[in-house]
Design a protein around this motif. Structure first.
Motif, mmCIF file in Angstrom:
data_model
loop_
_atom_site.group_PDB
_atom_site.id
_atom_site.type_symbol
_atom_site.label_atom_id
_atom_site.label_comp_id
_atom_site.label_asym_id
_atom_site.label_seq_id
_atom_site.Cartn_x
_atom_site.Cartn_y
_atom_site.Cartn_z
ATOM 1 N N TYR A 3 0.844 -1.192 0.000
ATOM 2 C CA TYR A 3 0.000 0.000 0.000
ATOM 3 C C TYR A 3 0.877 1.239 0.000
ATOM 4 C CZ TYR A 3 1.123 -0.447 4.987
ATOM 5 O OH TYR A 3 1.779 -0.588 6.185
ATOM 6 N N PHE A 4 0.280 2.360 -0.385
ATOM 7 C CA PHE A 4 0.887 3.668 -0.221
ATOM 8 C C PHE A 4 0.239 4.316 1.006
ATOM 9 C CE2 PHE A 4 1.337 3.222 -4.935
ATOM 10 C CZ PHE A 4 2.724 3.297 -5.003
ATOM 11 N N SER A 5 1.009 5.097 1.753
ATOM 12 C CA SER A 5 0.451 5.691 2.961
ATOM 13 C C SER A 5 1.056 7.061 3.230
ATOM 14 C CB SER A 5 0.669 4.775 4.167
ATOM 15 O OG SER A 5 2.038 4.452 4.322
ATOM 16 N N ALA A 6 0.327 7.850 4.017
ATOM 17 C CA ALA A 6 0.768 9.202 4.365
ATOM 18 C C ALA A 6 0.109 9.628 5.665
ATOM 19 C CB ALA A 6 0.424 10.190 3.247
ATOM 20 N N ALA A 7 0.761 10.528 6.386
ATOM 21 C CA ALA A 7 0.205 11.108 7.605
ATOM 22 C C ALA A 7 0.346 12.621 7.521
ATOM 23 C CB ALA A 7 0.911 10.567 8.842
ATOM 24 N N PHE A 8 -0.719 13.325 7.850
ATOM 25 C CA PHE A 8 -0.761 14.770 7.688
ATOM 26 C C PHE A 8 -0.760 15.451 9.059
ATOM 27 C CE2 PHE A 8 -2.629 12.786 4.013
ATOM 28 C CZ PHE A 8 -2.046 13.452 2.953
ATOM 29 N N GLY A 9 0.423 15.806 9.508
ATOM 30 C CA GLY A 9 0.589 16.574 10.732
ATOM 31 C C GLY A 9 1.475 17.766 10.425
ATOM 32 N N PRO A 10 1.588 18.727 11.352
ATOM 33 C CA PRO A 10 2.441 19.892 11.098
ATOM 34 C C PRO A 10 3.894 19.467 10.876
ATOM 35 C CG PRO A 10 1.740 19.788 13.407
ATOM 36 C CD PRO A 10 0.937 18.778 12.663
ATOM 37 N N GLY A 11 4.411 19.743 9.701
ATOM 38 C CA GLY A 11 5.770 19.322 9.360
ATOM 39 C C GLY A 11 5.836 17.965 8.707
ATOM 40 N N GLY A 12 4.712 17.249 8.641
ATOM 41 C CA GLY A 12 4.698 15.967 7.952
ATOM 42 C C GLY A 12 4.389 14.785 8.841
ATOM 43 N N ARG A 13 4.827 13.614 8.410
ATOM 44 C CA ARG A 13 4.457 12.356 9.058
ATOM 45 C C ARG A 13 5.092 12.174 10.436
ATOM 46 N NH1 ARG A 13 8.172 11.589 5.160
ATOM 47 N NH2 ARG A 13 10.165 10.618 5.793
ATOM 48 N N SER A 14 6.133 12.945 10.743
ATOM 49 C CA SER A 14 6.848 12.797 12.016
ATOM 50 C C SER A 14 6.554 13.957 12.960
ATOM 51 C CB SER A 14 8.362 12.687 11.755
ATOM 52 O OG SER A 14 8.659 11.594 10.907
#
Length: 221
Positions: free
Chosen positions: A82-93
């Motif tokens: 799968y492809f995945s992403a997380a949307f937080g301030p500054g990115g996935r971390s």
């Protein structure tokens, strides 16, 4: 918008999860990853309108690698299917509770919430439930929230947590070790032209719960 060829690539990867096959199909991977990144870029622009701390976040910082960490896993397949992403301030971390999306054949999902919290954060959550349960309940028990996210996910205790009576009026919430929400989408839904808007609608509904957790877990100054 997501293309059917992206799902086809992921299906083929699932059947041929080896470094040799992946290297032979590297160009196809790069093309289909670009399709996913384009979708995430459009989604991020919509999220920036509802969440100011994403304003300076670059989409590339939100995308997870497709390589699996197999050091401690019995499954030695080198790639995620799968492809995945997380949307937080500054990115996935970001270190915050953020919006997580996963594009997978017949398993595409949006998720977010309290997942594998630290002991400190879990303690904060239970303390808040003990003192003021109504704020959380007003969010997750609203008709709109339940219509979009009807099921609670996550591990929970069989009995009451230490320091709380089994007769506590909010014992069901206090027993939660995790508490997150997931919305799954069919391939047909994902391939629609308005899927970004559909995803954004669900993000807007999920946002108050994520805001609640981020405020609760904010480090004490």
């Amino acid at each position: 918008m997501i293309q059917e060829t992206t799902f086809q690539f992921l299906r083929n990867l699932e059947k041929n999860n080896t470094r040799e096959w992946f290297n032979d199909n590297k160009n196809t991977y790069e093309y289909e990853k670009a399709n996913f990144v384009d979708f995430c870029s459009e989604l991020l622009e919509g999220l920036k309108l509802i969440q100011e701390n994403l304003l300076y976040t670059d989409v590339k910082s939100c995308i997870f690698r497709i390589n699996r960490d197999i050091r401690f896993s019995k499954d030695k397949s080198p790639y995620k299917t799968y492809f995945s992403a997380a949307f937080g301030p500054g990115g996935r971390s970001s270190g915050q509770i953020d919006f997580y999306i996963q594009l997978q054949d017949n398993e595409t999902m949006l998720g977010g919430g309290m997942w594998q919290p630290t002991a400190e954060n879990l303690g904060k959550f239970r303390q808040e439930i003990d003192y003021n349960p109504e704020e959380l309940k007003n969010i997750i028990n609203s008709d709109n929230f339940r219509n979009h996210f009807p099921e609670v996910h996550g591990q929970e205790l069989v009995t009451s947590p230490k320091g709380y009576s089994k007769d506590h009026p909010e014992i069901e919430l206090l027993r939660k070790k995790e508490m997150f929400f997931v919305k799954k989408f069919t391939n047909g839904e994902v391939l629609k032209k308005d899927f970004t808007e559909i995803m954004l609608t669900h993000c807007k509904v999920l946002k108050p719960y994520l805001d609640y957790l981020n405020e609760l877990f904010e480090p004490t100054k």
